[in-house]
Design a protein around this motif. Structure first.
Motif, PDB file in Angstrom:
ATOM      1  N   ALA A   1      78.960  -0.497-106.066  1.00  0.00           N
ATOM      2  CA  ALA A   1      79.099  -1.004-104.701  1.00  0.00           C
ATOM      3  C   ALA A   1      80.183  -0.176-104.021  1.00  0.00           C
ATOM      4  CB  ALA A   1      79.458  -2.486-104.704  1.00  0.00           C
ATOM      5  N   CYS A   2      80.267  -0.338-102.695  1.00  0.00           N
ATOM      6  CA  CYS A   2      81.168   0.518-101.917  1.00  0.00           C
ATOM      7  C   CYS A   2      82.038  -0.319-100.993  1.00  0.00           C
ATOM      8  CB  CYS A   2      80.351   1.524-101.105  1.00  0.00           C
ATOM      9  SG  CYS A   2      81.336   2.656-100.133  1.00  0.00           S
ATOM     10  N   MET A   3      83.297   0.100-100.864  1.00  0.00           N
ATOM     11  CA  MET A   3      84.240  -0.562 -99.971  1.00  0.00           C
ATOM     12  C   MET A   3      84.946   0.514 -99.142  1.00  0.00           C
ATOM     13  SD  MET A   3      86.203  -3.087 -98.878  1.00  0.00           S
ATOM     14  CE  MET A   3      87.825  -3.226 -98.122  1.00  0.00           C
ATOM     15  N   GLU A   4      85.023   0.310 -97.829  1.00  0.00           N
ATOM     16  CA  GLU A   4      85.714   1.265 -96.972  1.00  0.00           C
ATOM     17  C   GLU A   4      86.764   0.557 -96.136  1.00  0.00           C
ATOM     18  OE1 GLU A   4      83.168   3.126 -94.133  1.00  0.00           O
ATOM     19  OE2 GLU A   4      81.940   1.332 -93.870  1.00  0.00           O
ATOM     20  N   GLY A   5      87.738   1.331 -95.675  1.00  0.00           N
ATOM     21  CA  GLY A   5      88.810   0.774 -94.864  1.00  0.00           C
ATOM     22  C   GLY A   5      89.701   1.890 -94.347  1.00  0.00           C
ATOM     23  N   SER A   6      90.823   1.514 -93.743  1.00  0.00           N
ATOM     24  CA  SER A   6      91.723   2.518 -93.184  1.00  0.00           C
ATOM     25  C   SER A   6      93.151   1.995 -93.170  1.00  0.00           C
ATOM     26  CB  SER A   6      91.290   2.916 -91.775  1.00  0.00           C
ATOM     27  OG  SER A   6      91.362   1.804 -90.898  1.00  0.00           O
TER      28      SER A   6
ATOM     29  N   TYR B   1      82.917   1.171-106.616  1.00  0.00           N
ATOM     30  CA  TYR B   1      83.346   0.398-107.786  1.00  0.00           C
ATOM     31  C   TYR B   1      82.141  -0.254-108.446  1.00  0.00           C
ATOM     32  CZ  TYR B   1      83.035  -3.678-104.641  1.00  0.00           C
ATOM     33  OH  TYR B   1      82.603  -4.656-103.754  1.00  0.00           O
ATOM     34  N   LEU B   2      82.349  -0.722-109.665  1.00  0.00           N
ATOM     35  CA  LEU B   2      81.317  -1.464-110.386  1.00  0.00           C
ATOM     36  C   LEU B   2      81.529  -2.951-110.168  1.00  0.00           C
ATOM     37  CD1 LEU B   2      81.009   0.398-113.811  1.00  0.00           C
ATOM     38  CD2 LEU B   2      79.320   0.322-111.970  1.00  0.00           C
ATOM     39  N   THR B   3      80.412  -3.644-109.961  1.00  0.00           N
ATOM     40  CA  THR B   3      80.494  -5.090-109.767  1.00  0.00           C
ATOM     41  C   THR B   3      80.679  -5.804-111.104  1.00  0.00           C
ATOM     42  OG1 THR B   3      78.093  -5.307-109.945  1.00  0.00           O
ATOM     43  CG2 THR B   3      79.019  -4.948-107.736  1.00  0.00           C
ATOM     44  N   GLU B   4      81.085  -7.050-111.032  1.00  0.00           N
ATOM     45  CA  GLU B   4      81.214  -7.860-112.238  1.00  0.00           C
ATOM     46  C   GLU B   4      79.839  -8.385-112.662  1.00  0.00           C
ATOM     47  OE1 GLU B   4      84.106 -10.874-111.298  1.00  0.00           O
ATOM     48  OE2 GLU B   4      85.737  -9.644-112.109  1.00  0.00           O
TER      49      GLU B   4
ATOM     50  N   SER C   1      89.940  -8.519-108.901  1.00  0.00           N
ATOM     51  CA  SER C   1      88.542  -8.334-108.505  1.00  0.00           C
ATOM     52  C   SER C   1      88.336  -8.347-106.995  1.00  0.00           C
ATOM     53  CB  SER C   1      87.665  -9.423-109.143  1.00  0.00           C
ATOM     54  OG  SER C   1      88.069 -10.708-108.690  1.00  0.00           O
ATOM     55  N   ARG C   2      89.365  -8.776-106.234  1.00  0.00           N
ATOM     56  CA  ARG C   2      89.213  -8.843-104.776  1.00  0.00           C
ATOM     57  C   ARG C   2      90.261  -8.026-104.033  1.00  0.00           C
ATOM     58  NH1 ARG C   2      84.493  -9.825-103.582  1.00  0.00           N
ATOM     59  NH2 ARG C   2      85.217 -10.133-101.448  1.00  0.00           N
TER      60      ARG C   2
ATOM     61  N   LYS D   1      81.391  -8.245 -99.627  1.00  0.00           N
ATOM     62  CA  LYS D   1      81.220  -7.361-100.764  1.00  0.00           C
ATOM     63  C   LYS D   1      81.382  -8.135-102.071  1.00  0.00           C
ATOM     64  CE  LYS D   1      80.889  -3.478 -98.379  1.00  0.00           C
ATOM     65  NZ  LYS D   1      79.708  -2.577 -98.432  1.00  0.00           N
ATOM     66  N   PRO D   2      80.676  -7.703-103.144  1.00  0.00           N
ATOM     67  CA  PRO D   2      80.810  -8.379-104.441  1.00  0.00           C
ATOM     68  C   PRO D   2      82.152  -8.074-105.105  1.00  0.00           C
ATOM     69  CG  PRO D   2      79.365  -6.476-104.628  1.00  0.00           C
ATOM     70  CD  PRO D   2      79.659  -6.633-103.172  1.00  0.00           C
ATOM     71  N   ASP D   3      82.479  -8.873-106.107  1.00  0.00           N
ATOM     72  CA  ASP D   3      83.715  -8.663-106.860  1.00  0.00           C
ATOM     73  C   ASP D   3      83.677  -7.330-107.599  1.00  0.00           C
ATOM     74  OD1 ASP D   3      84.524 -11.099-105.995  1.00  0.00           O
ATOM     75  OD2 ASP D   3      84.231 -12.149-107.893  1.00  0.00           O
ATOM     76  N   ALA D   4      84.867  -6.761-107.805  1.00  0.00           N
ATOM     77  CA  ALA D   4      84.983  -5.472-108.485  1.00  0.00           C
ATOM     78  C   ALA D   4      85.480  -5.656-109.915  1.00  0.00           C
ATOM     79  CB  ALA D   4      85.935  -4.563-107.717  1.00  0.00           C
ATOM     80  N   SER D   5      84.891  -4.884-110.836  1.00  0.00           N
ATOM     81  CA  SER D   5      85.358  -4.918-112.219  1.00  0.00           C
ATOM     82  C   SER D   5      86.022  -3.602-112.632  1.00  0.00           C
ATOM     83  CB  SER D   5      84.186  -5.197-113.166  1.00  0.00           C
ATOM     84  OG  SER D   5      83.233  -4.146-113.130  1.00  0.00           O
ATOM     85  N   ARG D   6      85.624  -2.503-111.975  1.00  0.00           N
ATOM     86  CA  ARG D   6      86.149  -1.195-112.343  1.00  0.00           C
ATOM     87  C   ARG D   6      85.914  -0.209-111.207  1.00  0.00           C
ATOM     88  NH1 ARG D   6      84.693   2.104-117.926  1.00  0.00           N
ATOM     89  NH2 ARG D   6      85.801   4.036-117.402  1.00  0.00           N
ATOM     90  N   LEU D   7      86.919   0.630-110.935  1.00  0.00           N
ATOM     91  CA  LEU D   7      86.778   1.652-109.907  1.00  0.00           C
ATOM     92  C   LEU D   7      86.058   2.863-110.484  1.00  0.00           C
ATOM     93  CD1 LEU D   7      90.309   1.527-108.228  1.00  0.00           C
ATOM     94  CD2 LEU D   7      88.235   0.269-107.612  1.00  0.00           C
TER      95      LEU D   7
END
Length: 520
Positions: A80-85, A70-73, A119-120, A33-39
């Motif tokens: 972009a989207c990130m999922e987990g548990s 989240y928004l990418t840098e 960002s990670r 996944k790309p780096d995150a700048s903002r949720l």
């Protein structure tokens, strides 16, 4: 003499308890996944994996599933989207339960907070409430008639019961294909998806259960082409189907809960081979309870006229269906952006979850309180952060009309969202209108003395000799022909015939001629 008995199949609560658990962890964004700048947006769900019952305890194992947009840098940030548990394993004290008992667990995600550490890395905090209820099935053997050869008087009492006819778990599988309208570009990849059933209703039919509702779907995706523009598509389609259910019959009262099991979404080619079809396969896990209303005449008393006949009885608990009802309430409010937020340009998507407190019985109704938790995704005027969201919570209070309900009743409540409309008033304020449907099944509980045995013996001749052969009896307050006949060992039919009566009704002051039917 012999009692004619009937088994009444019922359910009752053996034990119940509730608890809250807090989950907290830091999660690394996947390397792919790309780096995150903002949720931008988040959603949580609880998946229960195992419920194990031991002596006085229920162990619940599951996981909190989260999805974060989240928004990418970069100069042109895109979503972009990130999922987990996050797993959890909780032991809950439930007095009275034993190994081998079944237990139902309901969860409520009270709160989920997602933060951006860097960002990670994300921080996840959640508060989950768990309610555990263990129910047991039992048969109450009840005398409903009396087989006899010698003369005897007996009476019955009407009783309305809700007999459990079906108790099982099953699944309802739903498959839908949603094709994009012609003015939308083909799908390159899905960024975010929300597929949820709403307005779900169940109805008992002969040999099956009808399931119907609406499937609400929202997709944010990257379109094909050089520009790779981000597009949003939202739709709602009705669905219906059936679940086979042996023993089910039309007219039975259905008490059915459901939770979402597996949910799969993939993009498939249309007839022309273009990626334009969202194929959805969704599984609903059903907890099915079906009740059949029945009116029984149970044996309530007996006396002899040529023998001493005594009924042996005991108290027993019975469950009756008081009401299966529903009602709607409107919720309206406004949500404002923070003063530091850039103005909104367009609302893209809104969703809401309903949280309810335990209902409270009031006069002729059930008071339901809760909140409607709303999250809205929108386009922002800030070019550096073109997507953003706002969250809000709107409290509601509603009294569901249930005539004759009292504090001895038990009930189950289901609250669902029938309508949700979120519209921009201006760049900084949203107008929210919603309709909440509240459904309840209400049971009344009664304690009745049931006859368990009949004891027959010879008449007490000394007692019988003390009674006059003929008497004028003056009825008192609360007297009945049954009481008079039992006192003098005289059949009710004989009293009626002697006094030329067409009914058994007597009033205080009435004079009755009683002629003893057995000589000393």
């Amino acid at each position: 003499m012999e009692l004619v008995r009937k088994n009444i199949h019922m359910d009752r609560i053996k034990g119940q308890a509730s608890t809250q658990i807090t989950l907290e962890d830091d999660i690394n964004i996947l390397d792919s996944k790309p780096d995150a700048s903002r949720l931008i947006y988040d959603r949580g769900n609880v998946a229960l994996e195992e419920v194990k019952v031991t002596e006085d305890h229920v162990t619940v194992r599951g996981k909190l599933q989260f999805l974060v947009m989240y928004l990418t840098e970069g100069e042109k940030p895109v979503p972009a989207c990130m999922e987990g548990s996050l797993p959890f394993d909780e032991q809950i004290y439930v007095e009275g339960v034993q190994s081998g008992d079944s237990a139902n667990v309901k969860w409520n995600l009270e709160d989920i907070t997602v933060g951006l550490i860097n960002s990670r890395k994300l921080s996840i905090q959640a508060l989950i409430s768990l309610k555990v209820c263990s129910e047991m099935m039992y048969d109450e053997e009840t005398a409903v008639d009396l087989y006899h050869e010698e003369p005897v008087e007996y009476r019955k009492k009407p009783l309305r019961i809700a007999q459990m006819t079906v108790k099982k778990r099953d699944i309802f599988r739903m498959k839908e294909e949603l094709e994009l309208p012609q003015n939308f570009p083909n799908v390159s990849q899905i960024i975010w998806q929300s597929v949820e059933p709403e307005n779900v209703e169940f109805r008992a039919l002969e040999g099956k259960i009808s399931v119907q509702g609406d499937l609400n779907a929202f997709f944010m995706y990257e379109g094909e082409g050089e520009e790779q523009a981000v597009k949003c598509y939202e739709t709602s389609v009705p669905f219906n189907g059936t679940v086979d259910c042996t023993g089910c019959d039309e007219g039975m009262a259905a008490d059915i809960d459901y939770i979402l099991g597996s949910k799969d979404v993939e993009v498939r080619p249309d007839f022309d081979g273009e990626q334009r079809v969202f194929a959805i396969e969704l599984v609903m896990d059903l907890d099915i309870s079906l009740y059949e209303e029945e009116r029984l005449d149970i044996l309530s008393g007996v006396y002899g006229v040529v023998k001493e006949v005594e009924a042996v009885s005991k108290p027993a608990q019975f469950k009756g269906l008081l009401a299966k009802t529903s009602g709607k309430t409107k919720v309206t409010d406004r949500m404002k952006l923070a003063s530091s937020d850039a103005p909104m340009v367009q609302v893209l998507y809104s969703e809401a979850q309903i949280q309810t407190e335990d209902g409270e019985i009031v006069e002729n109704g059930i008071h339901i309180k809760g909140s409607l938790n709303i999250q809205t995704l929108y386009l922002s005027s800030d070019e550096k952060a073109p997507y953003s969201s706002i969250k809000g919570s709107i409290p509601f209070s509603y009294v569901l009309d249930v005539p004759d309900v009292n504090n001895g009743c038990t009930f189950k409540i289901q609250a669902g969202l029938e309508q949700l409309a979120v519209a921009m008033l201006d760049g900084g304020e949203l107008d929210v209108k919603a309709v909440i449907v509240c459904r309840a099944i209400v049971f009344e509980h009664k304690t009745e003395n049931i006859v368990t045995d009949i004891v027959v013996s010879d008449l007490d001749m000394n007692k019988l000799s003390s009674l006059p052969g003929i008497v004028i009896y003056i009825a008192k307050e609360g007297d009945s022909l049954w009481d008079v006949g039992k006192r003098y060992y005289v059949p009710i039919s004989q009293i009626k015939e002697t006094n030329d009566m067409t009914t058994e009704e007597i009033r205080p002051g009435d004079k009755l001629l009683i002629v003893k039917g057995i000589s000393n």
